[in-house]
Design an enzyme around this catalytic site. Structure first.
Site, PDB file in Angstrom:
ATOM      1  N   LYS A 141       4.116   1.705  13.232  1.00  0.00           N
ATOM      2  CA  LYS A 141       3.079   1.972  12.224  1.00  0.00           C
ATOM      3  C   LYS A 141       2.884   0.785  11.288  1.00  0.00           C
ATOM      4  CE  LYS A 141       2.064   5.707   8.902  1.00  0.00           C
ATOM      5  NZ  LYS A 141       2.553   7.046   8.503  1.00  0.00           N
TER       6      LYS A 141
ATOM      7  N   GLU B 261       3.322  12.217  15.387  1.00  0.00           N
ATOM      8  CA  GLU B 261       4.181  11.286  14.631  1.00  0.00           C
ATOM      9  C   GLU B 261       5.508  11.980  14.290  1.00  0.00           C
ATOM     10  OE1 GLU B 261       2.921  10.919  10.544  1.00  0.00           O
ATOM     11  OE2 GLU B 261       3.788   8.920  10.321  1.00  0.00           O
TER      12      GLU B 261
ATOM     13  N   CYS C 109      -0.834   8.009  12.177  1.00  0.00           N
ATOM     14  CA  CYS C 109      -1.232   8.725  10.959  1.00  0.00           C
ATOM     15  C   CYS C 109      -2.125   7.923  10.019  1.00  0.00           C
ATOM     16  CB  CYS C 109      -0.013   9.266  10.237  1.00  0.00           C
ATOM     17  SG  CYS C 109      -0.497  10.557   9.061  1.00  0.00           S
TER      18      CYS C 109
HETATM   19  N1  CDV Z   1       2.127  10.380   7.537  1.00  0.00           N
HETATM   20  C1  CDV Z   1       1.074   9.817   6.896  1.00  0.00           C
HETATM   21  O1  CDV Z   1       0.779   8.638   7.093  1.00  0.00           O
HETATM   22  N2  CDV Z   1       0.384  10.601   6.041  1.00  0.00           N
HETATM   23  C2  CDV Z   1      -0.723  10.115   5.234  1.00  0.00           C
HETATM   24  C3  CDV Z   1      -0.838  10.832   3.921  1.00  0.00           C
HETATM   25  C4  CDV Z   1       0.196  10.413   2.970  1.00  0.00           C
HETATM   26  C5  CDV Z   1      -2.153  10.551   3.241  1.00  0.00           C
HETATM   27  C6  CDV Z   1      -2.042  10.262   5.988  1.00  0.00           C
HETATM   28  O2  CDV Z   1      -2.814   9.287   5.962  1.00  0.00           O
HETATM   29  O3  CDV Z   1      -2.331  11.326   6.524  1.00  0.00           O
END
Ligand code: CDV
Length: 308
Positions: free
Chosen positions: A124, A47, A169
């Site tokens: 996302k 990401e 993520c």
């Molecule tokens: N970049 C992200 O989405 N990070 C989130 C953190 C904030 C919990 C994750 O789910 O890893």
């Protein structure tokens, strides 16, 4: 035609705020060459792979915020990656901050085929963190200020001889992410992440970051009979430690390759997309065994509704 695909999880170590995109692209190219030397046909980057993870700062100047975004892809900085990958006939998936011509800001990941064509684009959906500066935190996580949720949701594309989806993520923590793609026949899901080890709202979760990372991706793979590739930008970036542990996960839920370091590293696996059938046609034969008439709440409500 073989349904085996050699995939590289191309993990990145930290990117300093001062590091130029050109320098980062040199690192991406080094990983591409390492992966190619080991026979990879698809290289998966993390990401926001072109810059430091800027949501850790509260930035008031929108021009400064926009300086972390790409207005076009490829652009002058990333063109060498596109050209070299096409020359090698290696595909890739790359995460970056996208600023559209009508001024929308997305956390985006693209899938580029071995001939250089863009096969898919994902924006996302689950945007974590907060909107306003919270001074009590050691560092900010202002994704909800800087990004809008992607309007397209979770799509899949026919590419690399199979059916491929993407997530970014925080999306990986939600079972719906995998299921919506599973219901479109996904055989391979590519996920980039930046996960700080310190979780300010509940630091008791800090020691579990590695466990939770693999837990959700292994469950998503197994329950949908799909390969999952999770790729980190890890290590200590601008004073913030982030999870590494990039992994390639089989439809059985087993991790078949994993990065060992917190820096730039490739982990490689030969992934047989036909292995998905073993799960999709037996235990997780959706058509035969799912009971959607009992799942209405999943789309009809957002939060939990407790009994009286
Ligand atoms: N970049 C992200 O989405 N990070 C989130 C953190 C904030 C919990 C994750 O789910 O890893």
């Amino acid at each position: 035609m073989s349904r085996e695909l050699v995939i590289a999880a191309a993990q990145l170590g930290p990117i300093a705020r001062s590091e130029s995109r050109e320098t980062v692209v040199e690192r991406l190219l080094a990983l591409l060459h390492q992966a190619d030397a080991q026979g990879a046909e698809l290289v998966v980057y993390p990401e926001l792979a072109l810059t430091t993870f800027f949501p850790r700062w509260s930035l008031d100047d929108q021009n400064e915020v926009d300086s972390f975004f790409e207005r076009e892809m490829p652009n002058a900085a990333t063109r060498p990656l596109f050209d070299e990958a096409k020359k090698l006939r290696v595909g890739f998936s790359l995460g970056y901050a996208e600023l559209t011509s009508d001024e929308h800001h997305y956390d985006t990941q693209i899938l580029v085929e071995r001939d250089g064509s863009v096969a898919g684009k994902f924006r996302k959906v689950h945007i974590p963190g907060h909107e306003k500066n919270e001074a009590w935190r050691k560092f900010q996580h202002l994704e909800r200020r800087y990004f809008e949720p992607g309007p397209e949701g979770f799509q899949v594309w026919r590419a690399f001889g199979g059916i491929v989806g993407m997530a970014i993520c925080n999306d990986r923590r939600w079972p719906e992410t995998y299921r919506v793609m599973g219901l479109q026949g996904a055989e391979l899901i590519l996920i980039g992440y930046n996960t700080p080890l310190h979780y300010a709202p509940d630091p008791s979760q800090n020691v579990l970051q590695g466990f939770h990372n693999h837990l959700v991706m292994q469950a998503g793979a197994y329950q949908n009979g799909t390969w999952v590739v999770g790729v980190a930008k890890g290590g200590c970036e601008e004073g913030v430690d982030s999870l590494a542990q990039s992994a390639i996960i089989a439809p059985s839920g087993q991790i078949v390759a994993q990065c060992r370091s917190e820096g730039d590293e490739v982990a490689i696996a030969r992934c047989d997309l036909d292995m998905c059938k073993s799960y999709k046609s037996t235990l997780f034969d959706f058509e035969r065994y799912r009971m959607p008439e009992y799942y209405q709440r999943i789309t009809e409500q957002r939060g939990a509704v407790e009994p009286d």
